[in-house]
Structure formats: structure tokens, C-alpha cells
Write a protein that holds these residues in place. Structure first.
Motif, PDB file in Angstrom:
ATOM      1  N   TRP B  36       0.863  -1.173   0.000  1.00  0.00           N
ATOM      2  CA  TRP B  36       0.000   0.000   0.000  1.00  0.00           C
ATOM      3  C   TRP B  36       0.903   1.228   0.000  1.00  0.00           C
ATOM      4  CZ3 TRP B  36      -5.054   0.716  -0.777  1.00  0.00           C
ATOM      5  CH2 TRP B  36      -5.912  -0.392  -0.655  1.00  0.00           C
ATOM      6  N   TYR B  37       0.618   2.130  -0.949  1.00  0.00           N
ATOM      7  CA  TYR B  37       1.322   3.392  -1.029  1.00  0.00           C
ATOM      8  C   TYR B  37       0.333   4.519  -0.796  1.00  0.00           C
ATOM      9  CZ  TYR B  37       5.691   1.498  -2.918  1.00  0.00           C
ATOM     10  OH  TYR B  37       6.876   0.826  -3.079  1.00  0.00           O
ATOM     11  N   LYS B  38       0.842   5.577  -0.202  1.00  0.00           N
ATOM     12  CA  LYS B  38       0.034   6.766   0.073  1.00  0.00           C
ATOM     13  C   LYS B  38       0.564   7.916  -0.773  1.00  0.00           C
ATOM     14  CE  LYS B  38      -0.431  10.049   3.942  1.00  0.00           C
ATOM     15  NZ  LYS B  38      -0.077  10.277   5.365  1.00  0.00           N
ATOM     16  N   GLN B  39      -0.351   8.650  -1.381  1.00  0.00           N
ATOM     17  CA  GLN B  39       0.057   9.827  -2.150  1.00  0.00           C
ATOM     18  C   GLN B  39      -0.710  11.033  -1.628  1.00  0.00           C
ATOM     19  OE1 GLN B  39      -0.964  10.116  -6.378  1.00  0.00           O
ATOM     20  NE2 GLN B  39       1.088  10.881  -6.780  1.00  0.00           N
ATOM     21  N   THR B  87      -5.151  12.015   5.096  1.00  0.00           N
ATOM     22  CA  THR B  87      -5.859  12.396   3.868  1.00  0.00           C
ATOM     23  C   THR B  87      -4.907  12.286   2.680  1.00  0.00           C
ATOM     24  OG1 THR B  87      -7.432  13.854   4.976  1.00  0.00           O
ATOM     25  CG2 THR B  87      -6.957  14.312   2.653  1.00  0.00           C
ATOM     26  N   ALA B  88      -5.289  11.451   1.720  1.00  0.00           N
ATOM     27  CA  ALA B  88      -4.398  11.172   0.585  1.00  0.00           C
ATOM     28  C   ALA B  88      -5.079  10.193  -0.365  1.00  0.00           C
ATOM     29  CB  ALA B  88      -3.079  10.567   1.082  1.00  0.00           C
ATOM     30  N   MET B  89      -4.425   9.970  -1.486  1.00  0.00           N
ATOM     31  CA  MET B  89      -4.779   8.854  -2.366  1.00  0.00           C
ATOM     32  C   MET B  89      -4.001   7.641  -1.875  1.00  0.00           C
ATOM     33  SD  MET B  89      -6.847   9.295  -5.020  1.00  0.00           S
ATOM     34  CE  MET B  89      -6.298   8.242  -6.356  1.00  0.00           C
ATOM     35  N   TYR B  90      -4.652   6.497  -1.848  1.00  0.00           N
ATOM     36  CA  TYR B  90      -3.988   5.261  -1.440  1.00  0.00           C
ATOM     37  C   TYR B  90      -4.014   4.280  -2.608  1.00  0.00           C
ATOM     38  CZ  TYR B  90      -3.786   6.935   3.337  1.00  0.00           C
ATOM     39  OH  TYR B  90      -3.495   7.682   4.458  1.00  0.00           O
ATOM     40  N   PHE B  91      -2.833   3.760  -2.911  1.00  0.00           N
ATOM     41  CA  PHE B  91      -2.702   2.827  -4.021  1.00  0.00           C
ATOM     42  C   PHE B  91      -2.279   1.462  -3.511  1.00  0.00           C
ATOM     43  CE2 PHE B  91      -3.166   5.632  -7.582  1.00  0.00           C
ATOM     44  CZ  PHE B  91      -2.755   6.869  -7.119  1.00  0.00           C
ATOM     45  N   GLY B 104      -6.537   3.444  -7.242  1.00  0.00           N
ATOM     46  CA  GLY B 104      -6.437   4.366  -6.112  1.00  0.00           C
ATOM     47  C   GLY B 104      -7.760   4.611  -5.423  1.00  0.00           C
ATOM     48  N   THR B 105      -7.677   4.919  -4.147  1.00  0.00           N
ATOM     49  CA  THR B 105      -8.831   5.327  -3.335  1.00  0.00           C
ATOM     50  C   THR B 105      -8.490   6.655  -2.692  1.00  0.00           C
ATOM     51  OG1 THR B 105      -9.524   3.064  -2.823  1.00  0.00           O
ATOM     52  CG2 THR B 105     -10.263   4.797  -1.328  1.00  0.00           C
ATOM     53  N   ARG B 106      -9.340   7.627  -2.919  1.00  0.00           N
ATOM     54  CA  ARG B 106      -9.101   8.940  -2.305  1.00  0.00           C
ATOM     55  C   ARG B 106      -9.738   8.950  -0.924  1.00  0.00           C
ATOM     56  NH1 ARG B 106      -7.576  13.564  -4.483  1.00  0.00           N
ATOM     57  NH2 ARG B 106      -8.001  12.814  -6.591  1.00  0.00           N
ATOM     58  N   LEU B 107      -8.903   9.057   0.087  1.00  0.00           N
ATOM     59  CA  LEU B 107      -9.387   9.071   1.467  1.00  0.00           C
ATOM     60  C   LEU B 107      -9.338  10.476   2.027  1.00  0.00           C
ATOM     61  CD1 LEU B 107     -10.254   7.553   4.070  1.00  0.00           C
ATOM     62  CD2 LEU B 107      -7.818   7.415   4.642  1.00  0.00           C
TER      63      LEU B 107
END
Lengths: 116, 111
Positions: B36-39, B87-91, B104-107
Motif C-alpha cells: 500500500w502506497y500513500k500519495q 488524507t491522501a490517495m492510497y494505491f 487508487g482510493t481517495r481518502l
């Protein structure tokens, strides 16, 4: 002391131009990658080099040419830029990788390319 | 081609609560790795957590943990005690013989 660095951070250019994005890692990693992130945030791998040798070459236009002068650098050169090339390009590196060994990849900050 | 599916384009959670992001993948391989990566808005790609497929134990990293179900090919991310900085996009990413990222999921973490 940035681990993976990319230059430039922003690149705005005209259609038809040739441009390069540079990537350097100081982690001593053997494998480097280029990813393209499109406007919908989708990340897609483009290339991977292991010890200066190309190991992954996904289906990308041959206008894109990676160059690895040494294992700490993987530059991306793009010829005849098109509107559809506008995206954020990420460089990454991993300890080994070798095309699928699952090593953690460390990403650069990204380069936002805008083609006008 | 192997695919990675994140079925939740957007999610929100109240600060201090728990949220779970889903990820499923398709593969015929037995040995592979999941990430899991966070952007965040800064656009940087930050590793959150890593799981080896041969390990039955779920990976945990502070407030982040995964529920890895190999037979179901599921790899969900649980964030406990959510913080505004989450708060970020998670891939979700799969690395086997090739590499694939989910969409991606925008959290959004709400105060």
C-alpha cells in the motif's frame, strides 16, 4: 540527502519538442523504474533497469527512451512530445527488484509534464 | 494480465475513527508481494505497508494494518485512529512477475 530525486519538478513545453527528465538515487539500489501517472491518478510502469540493463519495457511509444549511464541514474528522454504525454512521471528505485522480487520501491517526488 | 482492483474511488472517515480500504487482485502466481502506497496532496509516493504472500501473518505498521486473504486474493488496509494527515490517495500494488497498481482510493479524514 534526498533518496530519490528527479529534475525538473515541473516541465512545460510545446508539442513536438524533445525533453528529458533526470532521476538519481543515492540509496545504492540496483534497480530503477519509471512510472507514468495520468490525469485519473492511474500509475503505470513504463521501464525498469537493473544494474544498467533494461529488464522491463512495457508497451510505450518508442518516442520514450530511458537511458541509464550508471546504476544510480535513470533518465527519461521523450522525443516529439504529444498532448497525451502530459502526466506526472515518477522515478523509483529498489534494492534488487530484478523484475519481480518484491523489494520495496522508493519513489522520487515526481515530475509534472505539461505539453501545450 | 494480472489486475489490481480498488473498488472504492473515494472514502471519508471522521478523525480518530477506523477505516478500511479494499484491494483485490488477480494472479496465478504463488509467490508475490503486495504494497500500500500513500500519495498526499504533495504528490509524493510514500510506502505505507508491505506484505509477502508467503507469510500468513498480517503486516502491521503502527496505526496501519492489513487483512491479507491469499485464497480470496484480497489485501485490505485498515487505518486506526485516523488523523488529518492521513488524507491522501492510497494505491494498492502487486509485484510478482510484473507490477500493477490499483486505480487508487481517495481518502478524506474529516475533523
Amino acid at each position: 540527502d534526498t533518496a530519490v530525486s528527479q529534475t525538473p519538478k515541473y516541465l512545460v513545453t510545446q508539442m513536438g519538442n524533445d525533453k528529458s527528465i533526470k532521476c538519481e538515487q543515492n540509496l545504492g539500489h540496483d534497480t530503477m523504474y519509471w512510472y507514468k501517472q495520468d490525469s485519473k491518478k492511474f500509475l503505470k510502469i513504463m521501464f525498469s533497469y537493473n544494474n544498467k540493463e533494461l529488464i522491463i519495457n512495457e508497451t510505450v511509444p518508442n518516442r520514450f527512451s530511458p537511458k541509464s549511464p550508471d546504476k544510480a541514474h535513470l533518465n527519461l528522454h521523450i522525443n516529439s512530445l504529444e498532448l497525451g504525454d502530459s502526466a506526472v512521471y515518477f522515478c523509483a528505485s529498489s534494492q534488487d527488484g530484478g523484475g519481480g522480487q518484491g523489494d520495496t520501491q522508493y519513489f522520487g517526488p515526481g515530475t509534472r509534464l505539461t505539453v501545450l | 494480465a494480472q489486475t489490481v482492483t480498488q473498488s472504492q474511488p473515494e472514502m471519508s472517515v471522521q478523525e480518530a475513527e477506523t477505516v478500511t480500504l479494499s484491494c483485490t487482485y488477480d494472479t496465478s502466481e504463488n509467490n508475490y508481494y503486495l504494497f500500500w502506497y500513500k500519495q498526499p496532496p504533495s504528490r509524493q509516493m510514500i510506502l505505507v505497508i508491505r506484505q509477502e504472500a508467503y507469510k500468513q501473518q498480517n503486516a502491521t505498521e503502527n496505526r496501519f494494518s492489513v487483512n491479507f486473504q491469499k485464497a480470496a486474493k484480497s489485501f485490505s488496509l485498515k487505518i486506526s485512529d485516523s488523523q488529518l494527515g492521513d488524507t491522501a490517495m492510497y494505491f494498492c500494488a502487486f509485484i510478482g512477475n510484473d507490477m500493477r497498481f490499483g486505480a487508487g482510493t481517495r481518502l478524506t479524514v474529516k475533523p
